[in-house]
Design a protein around this motif. Sequence first.
Motif, PDB file in Angstrom:
ATOM      1  N   ALA A 295       0.829  -1.207   0.000  1.00  0.00           N
ATOM      2  CA  ALA A 295       0.000   0.000   0.000  1.00  0.00           C
ATOM      3  C   ALA A 295       0.864   1.257   0.000  1.00  0.00           C
ATOM      4  O   ALA A 295       0.506   2.268  -0.601  1.00  0.00           O
ATOM      5  N   GLY A 296       2.027   1.190   0.644  1.00  0.00           N
ATOM      6  CA  GLY A 296       2.916   2.340   0.698  1.00  0.00           C
ATOM      7  C   GLY A 296       3.572   2.693  -0.614  1.00  0.00           C
ATOM      8  O   GLY A 296       4.119   3.782  -0.770  1.00  0.00           O
ATOM      9  N   ALA A 297       3.509   1.801  -1.592  1.00  0.00           N
ATOM     10  CA  ALA A 297       4.126   2.056  -2.896  1.00  0.00           C
ATOM     11  C   ALA A 297       3.190   2.795  -3.858  1.00  0.00           C
ATOM     12  O   ALA A 297       3.614   3.231  -4.927  1.00  0.00           O
ATOM     13  N   ILE A 298       1.942   2.956  -3.472  1.00  0.00           N
ATOM     14  CA  ILE A 298       0.983   3.658  -4.328  1.00  0.00           C
ATOM     15  C   ILE A 298       1.294   5.147  -4.280  1.00  0.00           C
ATOM     16  O   ILE A 298       1.502   5.720  -3.215  1.00  0.00           O
ATOM     17  N   PRO A 299       1.332   5.807  -5.449  1.00  0.00           N
ATOM     18  CA  PRO A 299       1.743   7.215  -5.483  1.00  0.00           C
ATOM     19  C   PRO A 299       0.717   8.161  -4.851  1.00  0.00           C
ATOM     20  O   PRO A 299      -0.472   7.860  -4.774  1.00  0.00           O
ATOM     21  N   LEU A 300       1.232   9.304  -4.402  1.00  0.00           N
ATOM     22  CA  LEU A 300       0.376  10.382  -3.917  1.00  0.00           C
ATOM     23  C   LEU A 300      -0.466  10.909  -5.063  1.00  0.00           C
ATOM     24  O   LEU A 300      -0.007  10.914  -6.203  1.00  0.00           O
ATOM     25  N   PRO A 301      -1.639  11.362  -4.835  1.00  0.00           N
ATOM     26  CA  PRO A 301      -2.417  11.394  -3.613  1.00  0.00           C
ATOM     27  C   PRO A 301      -3.222  10.121  -3.390  1.00  0.00           C
ATOM     28  O   PRO A 301      -3.963  10.014  -2.422  1.00  0.00           O
ATOM     29  N   PHE A 302      -3.060   9.144  -4.267  1.00  0.00           N
ATOM     30  CA  PHE A 302      -3.916   7.956  -4.245  1.00  0.00           C
ATOM     31  C   PHE A 302      -3.634   7.036  -3.074  1.00  0.00           C
ATOM     32  O   PHE A 302      -4.488   6.248  -2.695  1.00  0.00           O
ATOM     33  N   ASN A 303      -2.456   7.131  -2.475  1.00  0.00           N
ATOM     34  CA  ASN A 303      -2.113   6.250  -1.361  1.00  0.00           C
ATOM     35  C   ASN A 303      -2.910   6.562  -0.095  1.00  0.00           C
ATOM     36  O   ASN A 303      -2.923   5.771   0.826  1.00  0.00           O
ATOM     37  N   GLY A 304      -3.588   7.684  -0.061  1.00  0.00           N
ATOM     38  CA  GLY A 304      -4.408   8.031   1.094  1.00  0.00           C
ATOM     39  C   GLY A 304      -5.821   7.499   1.022  1.00  0.00           C
ATOM     40  O   GLY A 304      -6.591   7.637   1.958  1.00  0.00           O
ATOM     41  N   TYR A 305      -6.165   6.872  -0.083  1.00  0.00           N
ATOM     42  CA  TYR A 305      -7.520   6.346  -0.268  1.00  0.00           C
ATOM     43  C   TYR A 305      -7.645   4.975   0.359  1.00  0.00           C
ATOM     44  O   TYR A 305      -6.663   4.299   0.617  1.00  0.00           O
ATOM     45  N   ASN A 306      -8.869   4.550   0.575  1.00  0.00           N
ATOM     46  CA  ASN A 306      -9.135   3.193   1.047  1.00  0.00           C
ATOM     47  C   ASN A 306      -8.984   2.265  -0.159  1.00  0.00           C
ATOM     48  O   ASN A 306      -9.871   2.183  -0.995  1.00  0.00           O
ATOM     49  N   ILE A 307      -7.858   1.581  -0.251  1.00  0.00           N
ATOM     50  CA  ILE A 307      -7.541   0.774  -1.425  1.00  0.00           C
ATOM     51  C   ILE A 307      -7.611  -0.698  -1.058  1.00  0.00           C
ATOM     52  O   ILE A 307      -6.889  -1.168  -0.182  1.00  0.00           O
ATOM     53  N   SER A 308      -8.486  -1.395  -1.734  1.00  0.00           N
ATOM     54  CA  SER A 308      -8.660  -2.822  -1.484  1.00  0.00           C
ATOM     55  C   SER A 308      -7.557  -3.627  -2.153  1.00  0.00           C
ATOM     56  O   SER A 308      -7.071  -3.266  -3.221  1.00  0.00           O
ATOM     57  N   LEU A 309      -7.214  -4.710  -1.510  1.00  0.00           N
ATOM     58  CA  LEU A 309      -6.263  -5.653  -2.075  1.00  0.00           C
ATOM     59  C   LEU A 309      -7.035  -6.654  -2.909  1.00  0.00           C
ATOM     60  O   LEU A 309      -8.015  -7.236  -2.448  1.00  0.00           O
ATOM     61  N   VAL A 310      -6.623  -6.840  -4.147  1.00  0.00           N
ATOM     62  CA  VAL A 310      -7.291  -7.784  -5.034  1.00  0.00           C
ATOM     63  C   VAL A 310      -6.291  -8.870  -5.403  1.00  0.00           C
ATOM     64  O   VAL A 310      -5.253  -8.591  -5.991  1.00  0.00           O
ATOM     65  N   THR A 311      -6.615 -10.090  -5.024  1.00  0.00           N
ATOM     66  CA  THR A 311      -5.704 -11.195  -5.293  1.00  0.00           C
ATOM     67  C   THR A 311      -6.233 -12.149  -6.352  1.00  0.00           C
ATOM     68  O   THR A 311      -5.500 -12.989  -6.839  1.00  0.00           O
ATOM     69  N   GLU A 312      -7.486 -12.004  -6.702  1.00  0.00           N
ATOM     70  CA  GLU A 312      -8.074 -12.903  -7.682  1.00  0.00           C
ATOM     71  C   GLU A 312      -8.794 -12.107  -8.764  1.00  0.00           C
ATOM     72  O   GLU A 312      -9.503 -11.146  -8.480  1.00  0.00           O
ATOM     73  N   ARG A 313      -8.600 -12.513  -9.992  1.00  0.00           N
ATOM     74  CA  ARG A 313      -9.220 -11.831 -11.128  1.00  0.00           C
ATOM     75  C   ARG A 313     -10.730 -11.773 -10.992  1.00  0.00           C
ATOM     76  O   ARG A 313     -11.355 -10.775 -11.346  1.00  0.00           O
ATOM     77  N   GLU A 314     -11.334 -12.827 -10.459  1.00  0.00           N
ATOM     78  CA  GLU A 314     -12.787 -12.856 -10.308  1.00  0.00           C
ATOM     79  C   GLU A 314     -13.283 -11.723  -9.412  1.00  0.00           C
ATOM     80  O   GLU A 314     -14.344 -11.163  -9.634  1.00  0.00           O
ATOM     81  N   LYS A 315     -12.500 -11.380  -8.383  1.00  0.00           N
ATOM     82  CA  LYS A 315     -12.893 -10.295  -7.492  1.00  0.00           C
ATOM     83  C   LYS A 315     -12.861  -8.951  -8.215  1.00  0.00           C
ATOM     84  O   LYS A 315     -13.662  -8.070  -7.929  1.00  0.00           O
ATOM     85  N   ILE A 316     -11.931  -8.790  -9.131  1.00  0.00           N
ATOM     86  CA  ILE A 316     -11.879  -7.559  -9.927  1.00  0.00           C
ATOM     87  C   ILE A 316     -13.157  -7.461 -10.763  1.00  0.00           C
ATOM     88  O   ILE A 316     -13.805  -6.421 -10.817  1.00  0.00           O
ATOM     89  N   TYR A 317     -13.521  -8.550 -11.408  1.00  0.00           N
ATOM     90  CA  TYR A 317     -14.743  -8.562 -12.211  1.00  0.00           C
ATOM     91  C   TYR A 317     -15.968  -8.251 -11.375  1.00  0.00           C
ATOM     92  O   TYR A 317     -16.838  -7.480 -11.781  1.00  0.00           O
ATOM     93  N   GLU A 318     -16.050  -8.847 -10.182  1.00  0.00           N
ATOM     94  CA  GLU A 318     -17.170  -8.589  -9.284  1.00  0.00           C
ATOM     95  C   GLU A 318     -17.241  -7.113  -8.897  1.00  0.00           C
ATOM     96  O   GLU A 318     -18.314  -6.512  -8.862  1.00  0.00           O
ATOM     97  N   ALA A 319     -16.089  -6.536  -8.610  1.00  0.00           N
ATOM     98  CA  ALA A 319     -16.040  -5.112  -8.232  1.00  0.00           C
ATOM     99  C   ALA A 319     -16.506  -4.246  -9.395  1.00  0.00           C
ATOM    100  O   ALA A 319     -17.211  -3.250  -9.186  1.00  0.00           O
ATOM    101  N   LEU A 320     -16.122  -4.599 -10.595  1.00  0.00           N
ATOM    102  CA  LEU A 320     -16.535  -3.814 -11.762  1.00  0.00           C
ATOM    103  C   LEU A 320     -18.032  -3.883 -11.980  1.00  0.00           C
ATOM    104  O   LEU A 320     -18.665  -2.897 -12.344  1.00  0.00           O
ATOM    105  N   VAL A 321     -18.606  -5.048 -11.751  1.00  0.00           N
ATOM    106  CA  VAL A 321     -20.046  -5.199 -11.922  1.00  0.00           C
ATOM    107  C   VAL A 321     -20.798  -4.347 -10.910  1.00  0.00           C
ATOM    108  O   VAL A 321     -21.790  -3.706 -11.234  1.00  0.00           O
ATOM    109  N   ARG A 322     -20.287  -4.290  -9.657  1.00  0.00           N
ATOM    110  CA  ARG A 322     -20.935  -3.489  -8.636  1.00  0.00           C
ATOM    111  C   ARG A 322     -20.791  -2.023  -8.965  1.00  0.00           C
ATOM    112  O   ARG A 322     -21.590  -1.209  -8.731  1.00  0.00           O
TER     113      ARG A 322
END
Length: 85
Positions: free
Chosen positions: A58-85
């Motif tokens: 999370a610390g490697a994400i550039p400013l200002p985006f590193n201050g956001y609530n950033i979810s960890l995505v480990t599976e491609r299916e979860k990315i697809y689910e997030a996009l659908v929502r």
Amino acid sequence: MLPSDVFFQVIMDQIDAAKAVVTIWSPLAVKSKWVYAEAKRADDQNKLICVRTDDLSAGAIPLPFNGYNISLVTEREKIYEALVR
């Protein structure tokens, strides 16, 4: 896209037309000025959603985006689910 289209302008137009834009921060994405610029444009329009891959801290994400609530995505299916929502 047509051969005469300017690639970056097509992307900017798509960001402008989108309801939401998902940026997937990965080791390659944080090094890309294009990913940063596209995320910034979406953020300026209050439509940015950030997630990160498991090989990026999370610390490697550039400013200002590193201050956001950033979810960890480990599976491609979860990315697809997030996009659908």
